[in-house]
Design a protein around this motif. Structure first.
Motif, PDB file in Angstrom:
ATOM      1  N   THR A 186     -33.604 -12.128  -4.716  1.00  0.00           N
ATOM      2  CA  THR A 186     -33.694 -12.205  -3.262  1.00  0.00           C
ATOM      3  C   THR A 186     -32.307 -12.231  -2.651  1.00  0.00           C
ATOM      4  OG1 THR A 186     -35.764 -13.417  -3.438  1.00  0.00           O
ATOM      5  CG2 THR A 186     -34.621 -13.549  -1.348  1.00  0.00           C
ATOM      6  N   LYS A 187     -32.133 -11.462  -1.576  1.00  0.00           N
ATOM      7  CA  LYS A 187     -30.871 -11.412  -0.846  1.00  0.00           C
ATOM      8  C   LYS A 187     -31.176 -11.447   0.643  1.00  0.00           C
ATOM      9  CE  LYS A 187     -27.979  -8.975  -4.095  1.00  0.00           C
ATOM     10  NZ  LYS A 187     -26.809  -9.801  -4.038  1.00  0.00           N
ATOM     11  N   THR A 188     -30.203 -11.901   1.414  1.00  0.00           N
ATOM     12  CA  THR A 188     -30.355 -11.898   2.867  1.00  0.00           C
ATOM     13  C   THR A 188     -29.390 -10.881   3.459  1.00  0.00           C
ATOM     14  OG1 THR A 188     -28.858 -13.785   2.956  1.00  0.00           O
ATOM     15  CG2 THR A 188     -31.202 -14.247   3.145  1.00  0.00           C
ATOM     16  N   PHE A 189     -29.877 -10.154   4.448  1.00  0.00           N
ATOM     17  CA  PHE A 189     -29.100  -9.122   5.117  1.00  0.00           C
ATOM     18  C   PHE A 189     -29.232  -9.294   6.618  1.00  0.00           C
ATOM     19  CE2 PHE A 189     -30.496  -7.190   1.110  1.00  0.00           C
ATOM     20  CZ  PHE A 189     -29.278  -6.806   0.575  1.00  0.00           C
ATOM     21  N   PRO A 190     -28.231  -8.863   7.396  1.00  0.00           N
ATOM     22  CA  PRO A 190     -28.351  -8.910   8.853  1.00  0.00           C
ATOM     23  C   PRO A 190     -29.418  -7.916   9.321  1.00  0.00           C
ATOM     24  CG  PRO A 190     -26.331  -7.806   8.206  1.00  0.00           C
ATOM     25  CD  PRO A 190     -26.936  -8.367   6.962  1.00  0.00           C
ATOM     26  N   ASP A 191     -30.133  -8.280  10.352  1.00  0.00           N
ATOM     27  CA  ASP A 191     -31.190  -7.427  10.895  1.00  0.00           C
ATOM     28  C   ASP A 191     -30.569  -6.439  11.875  1.00  0.00           C
ATOM     29  OD1 ASP A 191     -33.501  -6.286  11.705  1.00  0.00           O
ATOM     30  OD2 ASP A 191     -34.303  -8.050  12.729  1.00  0.00           O
ATOM     31  N   ASN A 192     -30.156  -5.274  11.358  1.00  0.00           N
ATOM     32  CA  ASN A 192     -29.602  -4.227  12.218  1.00  0.00           C
ATOM     33  C   ASN A 192     -30.195  -2.881  11.822  1.00  0.00           C
ATOM     34  OD1 ASN A 192     -28.122  -3.282   9.963  1.00  0.00           O
ATOM     35  ND2 ASN A 192     -26.420  -4.632  10.441  1.00  0.00           N
ATOM     36  N   MET A 245     -31.641 -12.555  10.570  1.00  0.00           N
ATOM     37  CA  MET A 245     -31.436 -12.182   9.177  1.00  0.00           C
ATOM     38  C   MET A 245     -32.775 -11.766   8.556  1.00  0.00           C
ATOM     39  SD  MET A 245     -28.213 -12.613   8.718  1.00  0.00           S
ATOM     40  CE  MET A 245     -27.817 -12.791   7.009  1.00  0.00           C
ATOM     41  N   LEU A 246     -32.697 -10.913   7.538  1.00  0.00           N
ATOM     42  CA  LEU A 246     -33.861 -10.492   6.786  1.00  0.00           C
ATOM     43  C   LEU A 246     -33.727 -10.979   5.354  1.00  0.00           C
ATOM     44  CD1 LEU A 246     -34.143  -6.792   7.967  1.00  0.00           C
ATOM     45  CD2 LEU A 246     -35.529  -8.713   8.710  1.00  0.00           C
ATOM     46  N   LYS A 247     -34.798 -11.528   4.811  1.00  0.00           N
ATOM     47  CA  LYS A 247     -34.827 -11.972   3.420  1.00  0.00           C
ATOM     48  C   LYS A 247     -35.559 -10.885   2.636  1.00  0.00           C
ATOM     49  CE  LYS A 247     -37.009 -15.643   0.933  1.00  0.00           C
ATOM     50  NZ  LYS A 247     -37.639 -16.956   1.030  1.00  0.00           N
ATOM     51  N   GLY A 260     -32.969   0.910   8.192  1.00  0.00           N
ATOM     52  CA  GLY A 260     -33.123   2.270   7.683  1.00  0.00           C
ATOM     53  C   GLY A 260     -33.118   2.322   6.171  1.00  0.00           C
ATOM     54  N   ALA A 261     -32.215   1.575   5.539  1.00  0.00           N
ATOM     55  CA  ALA A 261     -32.161   1.538   4.076  1.00  0.00           C
ATOM     56  C   ALA A 261     -33.432   0.920   3.516  1.00  0.00           C
ATOM     57  CB  ALA A 261     -30.933   0.756   3.615  1.00  0.00           C
ATOM     58  N   LEU A 262     -33.910  -0.141   4.143  1.00  0.00           N
ATOM     59  CA  LEU A 262     -35.120  -0.807   3.659  1.00  0.00           C
ATOM     60  C   LEU A 262     -36.358   0.061   3.869  1.00  0.00           C
ATOM     61  CD1 LEU A 262     -34.428  -4.457   4.824  1.00  0.00           C
ATOM     62  CD2 LEU A 262     -34.157  -3.493   2.536  1.00  0.00           C
ATOM     63  N   ARG A 263     -36.366   0.879   4.896  1.00  0.00           N
ATOM     64  CA  ARG A 263     -37.501   1.781   5.121  1.00  0.00           C
ATOM     65  C   ARG A 263     -37.591   2.807   3.995  1.00  0.00           C
ATOM     66  NH1 ARG A 263     -36.247   3.605  10.004  1.00  0.00           N
ATOM     67  NH2 ARG A 263     -36.975   1.665  10.926  1.00  0.00           N
ATOM     68  N   LYS A 264     -36.442   3.264   3.493  1.00  0.00           N
ATOM     69  CA  LYS A 264     -36.436   4.244   2.409  1.00  0.00           C
ATOM     70  C   LYS A 264     -36.968   3.661   1.105  1.00  0.00           C
ATOM     71  CE  LYS A 264     -34.339   7.829   4.284  1.00  0.00           C
ATOM     72  NZ  LYS A 264     -34.925   9.143   4.362  1.00  0.00           N
TER      73      LYS A 264
END
Length: 61
Positions: free
Chosen positions: A36-42, A5-7, A47-51
């Motif tokens: 703060t939210k947690t998302f699965p690391d996929n 997971m990513l925080k 890609g969304a976080l890179r943008k």
């Protein structure tokens, strides 16, 4: 096996963001600064976080 997971924390306002980046921030469910939210690391999440990298802080949860 547990999924990684990513925080993610929103650290900059979306007010001055480019409209495309603002839509990505809203699609991820952020409404307030320092939220703060947690998302699965996929690949899709990465890609969304890179943008929107200048607007968020990413940590491994």
């Amino acid at each position: 096996m547990a999924e990684k997971m990513l925080k993610v924390t929103l650290i900059r306002s979306k007010i001055g963001a480019v409209p495309r980046n603002r839509k990505i921030i809203e699609a991820l469910g952020f409404h307030k600064l320092n939220q703060t939210k947690t998302f699965p690391d996929n690949d899709g999440t990465r890609g969304a976080l890179r943008k929107i990298a200048p607007y968020v802080k990413v940590e491994e949860a």
